[in-house]
Design a protein around this motif. Sequence first.
Motif, PDB file in Angstrom:
ATOM      1  N   GLY A   1       0.841  -1.197   0.000  1.00  0.00           N
ATOM      2  CA  GLY A   1       0.000   0.000   0.000  1.00  0.00           C
ATOM      3  C   GLY A   1       0.869   1.237   0.000  1.00  0.00           C
ATOM      4  N   SER A   2       0.712   2.079   1.005  1.00  0.00           N
ATOM      5  CA  SER A   2       1.530   3.291   1.102  1.00  0.00           C
ATOM      6  C   SER A   2       2.738   3.091   2.015  1.00  0.00           C
ATOM      7  CB  SER A   2       0.677   4.448   1.644  1.00  0.00           C
ATOM      8  OG  SER A   2       0.172   4.133   2.942  1.00  0.00           O
ATOM      9  N   GLN A   3       2.877   1.899   2.575  1.00  0.00           N
ATOM     10  CA  GLN A   3       3.946   1.621   3.532  1.00  0.00           C
ATOM     11  C   GLN A   3       5.030   0.749   2.907  1.00  0.00           C
ATOM     12  OE1 GLN A   3       4.455   2.390   7.141  1.00  0.00           O
ATOM     13  NE2 GLN A   3       6.417   1.709   6.328  1.00  0.00           N
ATOM     14  N   LYS A   4       6.277   1.208   2.996  1.00  0.00           N
ATOM     15  CA  LYS A   4       7.395   0.381   2.569  1.00  0.00           C
ATOM     16  C   LYS A   4       7.793  -0.552   3.703  1.00  0.00           C
ATOM     17  CE  LYS A   4       9.618   3.126  -1.041  1.00  0.00           C
ATOM     18  NZ  LYS A   4      10.891   3.734  -1.505  1.00  0.00           N
ATOM     19  N   LYS A   5       8.161  -1.762   3.333  1.00  0.00           N
ATOM     20  CA  LYS A   5       8.554  -2.771   4.303  1.00  0.00           C
ATOM     21  C   LYS A   5       9.975  -3.244   4.020  1.00  0.00           C
ATOM     22  CE  LYS A   5       4.429  -3.507   6.358  1.00  0.00           C
ATOM     23  NZ  LYS A   5       4.173  -3.471   7.814  1.00  0.00           N
ATOM     24  N   ILE A   6      10.731  -3.452   5.098  1.00  0.00           N
ATOM     25  CA  ILE A   6      12.016  -4.125   5.009  1.00  0.00           C
ATOM     26  C   ILE A   6      11.755  -5.610   5.222  1.00  0.00           C
ATOM     27  CG2 ILE A   6      14.345  -4.317   5.949  1.00  0.00           C
ATOM     28  CD1 ILE A   6      13.675  -1.596   4.682  1.00  0.00           C
ATOM     29  N   VAL A   7      12.181  -6.428   4.283  1.00  0.00           N
ATOM     30  CA  VAL A   7      11.957  -7.868   4.365  1.00  0.00           C
ATOM     31  C   VAL A   7      13.300  -8.563   4.528  1.00  0.00           C
ATOM     32  CG1 VAL A   7      10.911  -9.885   3.285  1.00  0.00           C
ATOM     33  CG2 VAL A   7       9.986  -7.605   2.815  1.00  0.00           C
ATOM     34  N   ALA A   8      13.438  -9.354   5.581  1.00  0.00           N
ATOM     35  CA  ALA A   8      14.684 -10.077   5.850  1.00  0.00           C
ATOM     36  C   ALA A   8      14.437 -11.578   5.755  1.00  0.00           C
ATOM     37  CB  ALA A   8      15.222  -9.720   7.230  1.00  0.00           C
ATOM     38  N   TYR A   9      15.242 -12.243   4.925  1.00  0.00           N
ATOM     39  CA  TYR A   9      15.196 -13.696   4.786  1.00  0.00           C
ATOM     40  C   TYR A   9      16.438 -14.261   5.471  1.00  0.00           C
ATOM     41  CZ  TYR A   9      11.870 -12.523   1.078  1.00  0.00           C
ATOM     42  OH  TYR A   9      10.806 -12.015   0.366  1.00  0.00           O
ATOM     43  N   VAL A  10      16.234 -15.185   6.380  1.00  0.00           N
ATOM     44  CA  VAL A  10      17.331 -15.763   7.137  1.00  0.00           C
ATOM     45  C   VAL A  10      17.407 -17.257   6.830  1.00  0.00           C
ATOM     46  CG1 VAL A  10      18.374 -16.045   9.416  1.00  0.00           C
ATOM     47  CG2 VAL A  10      16.826 -14.109   8.977  1.00  0.00           C
ATOM     48  N   GLN A  11      18.517 -17.690   6.267  1.00  0.00           N
ATOM     49  CA  GLN A  11      18.736 -19.113   6.039  1.00  0.00           C
ATOM     50  C   GLN A  11      19.580 -19.664   7.189  1.00  0.00           C
ATOM     51  OE1 GLN A  11      20.396 -19.741   2.118  1.00  0.00           O
ATOM     52  NE2 GLN A  11      18.426 -19.431   1.116  1.00  0.00           N
ATOM     53  N   HIS A  12      19.155 -20.790   7.741  1.00  0.00           N
ATOM     54  CA  HIS A  12      19.832 -21.329   8.918  1.00  0.00           C
ATOM     55  C   HIS A  12      19.685 -22.848   8.942  1.00  0.00           C
ATOM     56  CE1 HIS A  12      15.756 -21.427  10.881  1.00  0.00           C
ATOM     57  NE2 HIS A  12      15.580 -20.375  10.091  1.00  0.00           N
ATOM     58  N   THR A  13      20.567 -23.502   9.681  1.00  0.00           N
ATOM     59  CA  THR A  13      20.560 -24.961   9.761  1.00  0.00           C
ATOM     60  C   THR A  13      20.008 -25.471  11.083  1.00  0.00           C
ATOM     61  OG1 THR A  13      22.862 -24.910  10.530  1.00  0.00           O
ATOM     62  CG2 THR A  13      22.496 -25.186   8.166  1.00  0.00           C
ATOM     63  N   GLN A  14      19.863 -24.581  12.067  1.00  0.00           N
ATOM     64  CA  GLN A  14      19.308 -24.946  13.367  1.00  0.00           C
ATOM     65  C   GLN A  14      18.127 -24.038  13.672  1.00  0.00           C
ATOM     66  OE1 GLN A  14      22.426 -25.063  16.410  1.00  0.00           O
ATOM     67  NE2 GLN A  14      23.960 -25.209  14.783  1.00  0.00           N
ATOM     68  N   ARG A  15      17.373 -24.390  14.678  1.00  0.00           N
ATOM     69  CA  ARG A  15      16.204 -23.604  15.029  1.00  0.00           C
ATOM     70  C   ARG A  15      16.607 -22.184  15.435  1.00  0.00           C
ATOM     71  NH1 ARG A  15      13.028 -21.958  19.261  1.00  0.00           N
ATOM     72  NH2 ARG A  15      14.593 -22.635  20.790  1.00  0.00           N
ATOM     73  N   ILE A  16      15.857 -21.218  14.947  1.00  0.00           N
ATOM     74  CA  ILE A  16      16.077 -19.815  15.301  1.00  0.00           C
ATOM     75  C   ILE A  16      15.216 -19.467  16.512  1.00  0.00           C
ATOM     76  CG2 ILE A  16      15.565 -17.449  14.578  1.00  0.00           C
ATOM     77  CD1 ILE A  16      18.015 -18.218  13.268  1.00  0.00           C
ATOM     78  N   SER A  17      15.852 -18.976  17.564  1.00  0.00           N
ATOM     79  CA  SER A  17      15.113 -18.598  18.770  1.00  0.00           C
ATOM     80  C   SER A  17      14.624 -17.158  18.667  1.00  0.00           C
ATOM     81  CB  SER A  17      16.006 -18.745  19.999  1.00  0.00           C
ATOM     82  OG  SER A  17      17.047 -17.772  19.976  1.00  0.00           O
ATOM     83  N   GLN A  18      13.764 -16.767  19.575  1.00  0.00           N
ATOM     84  CA  GLN A  18      13.302 -15.382  19.613  1.00  0.00           C
ATOM     85  C   GLN A  18      14.472 -14.441  19.893  1.00  0.00           C
ATOM     86  OE1 GLN A  18      10.141 -14.212  18.831  1.00  0.00           O
ATOM     87  NE2 GLN A  18      11.304 -12.301  18.815  1.00  0.00           N
ATOM     88  N   LYS A  19      15.397 -14.883  20.741  1.00  0.00           N
ATOM     89  CA  LYS A  19      16.583 -14.070  21.033  1.00  0.00           C
ATOM     90  C   LYS A  19      17.419 -13.870  19.778  1.00  0.00           C
ATOM     91  CE  LYS A  19      20.391 -13.678  24.357  1.00  0.00           C
ATOM     92  NZ  LYS A  19      21.080 -14.318  25.515  1.00  0.00           N
ATOM     93  N   ASP A  20      17.545 -14.918  18.955  1.00  0.00           N
ATOM     94  CA  ASP A  20      18.264 -14.805  17.682  1.00  0.00           C
ATOM     95  C   ASP A  20      17.578 -13.783  16.779  1.00  0.00           C
ATOM     96  OD1 ASP A  20      20.144 -16.768  18.341  1.00  0.00           O
ATOM     97  OD2 ASP A  20      18.938 -18.384  17.484  1.00  0.00           O
ATOM     98  N   LEU A  21      16.253 -13.865  16.702  1.00  0.00           N
ATOM     99  CA  LEU A  21      15.500 -12.938  15.854  1.00  0.00           C
ATOM    100  C   LEU A  21      15.644 -11.508  16.343  1.00  0.00           C
ATOM    101  CD1 LEU A  21      12.179 -14.849  15.040  1.00  0.00           C
ATOM    102  CD2 LEU A  21      13.970 -14.154  13.430  1.00  0.00           C
ATOM    103  N   ASP A  22      15.607 -11.308  17.629  1.00  0.00           N
ATOM    104  CA  ASP A  22      15.774  -9.958  18.184  1.00  0.00           C
ATOM    105  C   ASP A  22      17.152  -9.401  17.818  1.00  0.00           C
ATOM    106  OD1 ASP A  22      13.271 -10.123  19.298  1.00  0.00           O
ATOM    107  OD2 ASP A  22      13.986 -10.605  21.319  1.00  0.00           O
ATOM    108  N   GLU A  23      18.166 -10.253  17.880  1.00  0.00           N
ATOM    109  CA  GLU A  23      19.516  -9.825  17.519  1.00  0.00           C
ATOM    110  C   GLU A  23      19.597  -9.465  16.040  1.00  0.00           C
ATOM    111  OE1 GLU A  23      24.107 -11.624  17.450  1.00  0.00           O
ATOM    112  OE2 GLU A  23      22.519 -12.690  18.537  1.00  0.00           O
ATOM    113  N   LEU A  24      18.963 -10.267  15.193  1.00  0.00           N
ATOM    114  CA  LEU A  24      18.974  -9.981  13.759  1.00  0.00           C
ATOM    115  C   LEU A  24      18.211  -8.695  13.448  1.00  0.00           C
ATOM    116  CD1 LEU A  24      18.435 -13.613  12.463  1.00  0.00           C
ATOM    117  CD2 LEU A  24      20.393 -12.155  11.883  1.00  0.00           C
ATOM    118  N   ARG A  25      17.093  -8.503  14.101  1.00  0.00           N
ATOM    119  CA  ARG A  25      16.323  -7.269  13.901  1.00  0.00           C
ATOM    120  C   ARG A  25      17.139  -6.034  14.294  1.00  0.00           C
ATOM    121  NH1 ARG A  25      10.745  -7.403  13.273  1.00  0.00           N
ATOM    122  NH2 ARG A  25       9.795  -9.478  13.291  1.00  0.00           N
ATOM    123  N   ALA A  26      17.824  -6.131  15.426  1.00  0.00           N
ATOM    124  CA  ALA A  26      18.650  -5.010  15.879  1.00  0.00           C
ATOM    125  C   ALA A  26      19.767  -4.726  14.876  1.00  0.00           C
ATOM    126  CB  ALA A  26      19.229  -5.316  17.257  1.00  0.00           C
ATOM    127  N   GLY A  27      20.343  -5.785  14.313  1.00  0.00           N
ATOM    128  CA  GLY A  27      21.406  -5.605  13.324  1.00  0.00           C
ATOM    129  C   GLY A  27      20.903  -4.941  12.055  1.00  0.00           C
TER     130      GLY A  27
END
Length: 308
Positions: free
Chosen positions: A62-88
């Motif tokens: 719509g009128s909002q631009k979005k940043i889309v991040a795709y993360v490829q990984h071999t082990q389960r991603i935790s919420q803490k991992d996601l928070d770290e990636l978002r901050a980065g």
Amino acid sequence: MMTTTFEMNAPGMFDLRNLLHAHGWIDLLPNALHANGNVLERVDALASGQVVLLRVSERTAGSQKKIVAYVQHTQRISQKDLDELRAGVKRMLRLDENFEEFYALCSHAGAPWNQMPVGWGRLLRSPTVFEDLVKVICTTNMQWAGTKRMVSELVSNFGKPFPEQACLKCFPNPLEIASIPLAQFQSALRLGYRAAYVHELAVRMLENPQDFDFLNDHGMPALELKKNLLGIKGIGNYAAASMLMLLGCYDAIPIDSVFRTFIRQKYFSLAQIDLQQVDAIYAKWGKWKFLAYWYELLNEEEKSSGND
């Protein structure tokens, strides 16, 4: 192989393509442009120990631009991992910086600034201050090709590999550098005198992390911030000005060979540069001096390339 996707709202007047191409950091590993287009790709090692492949793109909803991040990984991603990636991602794309005041100045400044494309102003940086500091040290007294080589050697020698593509590696963290004896670190790379500075920086960040708290103090005056930066071995006036820009302070302009060549040709008709006059040229821009200069430089380069 697993893929996790997350989205973040982009601020108003945001342009990912311009952000990626407006500054040389995209050329320094582990940063790369994905083959599909204007997509940032890099390998990152998370605090959990997992090494992931991150791709960052942009879409419009719509009128909002979005940043889309795709993360490829071999082990389960935790919420803490996601928070770290978002901050980065937030730090790399400067999603919390506001450029409205700069845009207002540009609109009244005349050409070329009043012709600046919408969304210009954000310049890519690293997800961590340590990576930015090391890369800035690698720019001192060095041509750009040499900087790219030195950063490449740091990544290839000491970065952890992405499990599915061992040729892709992350930027080494302070522990990975500090745990190696200085002599061994120096012999593994062609950093010259910079090797000792990078190694000491890694050691200090591990042993006395509180010494670097000022780098996260967004309210610190620029002069005080610069004074603290100059207290880091390997950071002189040029490197301090470069780091100020990467920290979101645009008060100072790094005086390097690119700046001197541009200023001499643009304002001094090949005569001797008078730095006091240079200060007067950009004084009206106040805390936005660097961005005003940087856009003017890129505009001149674009005109020159178009005339070839």
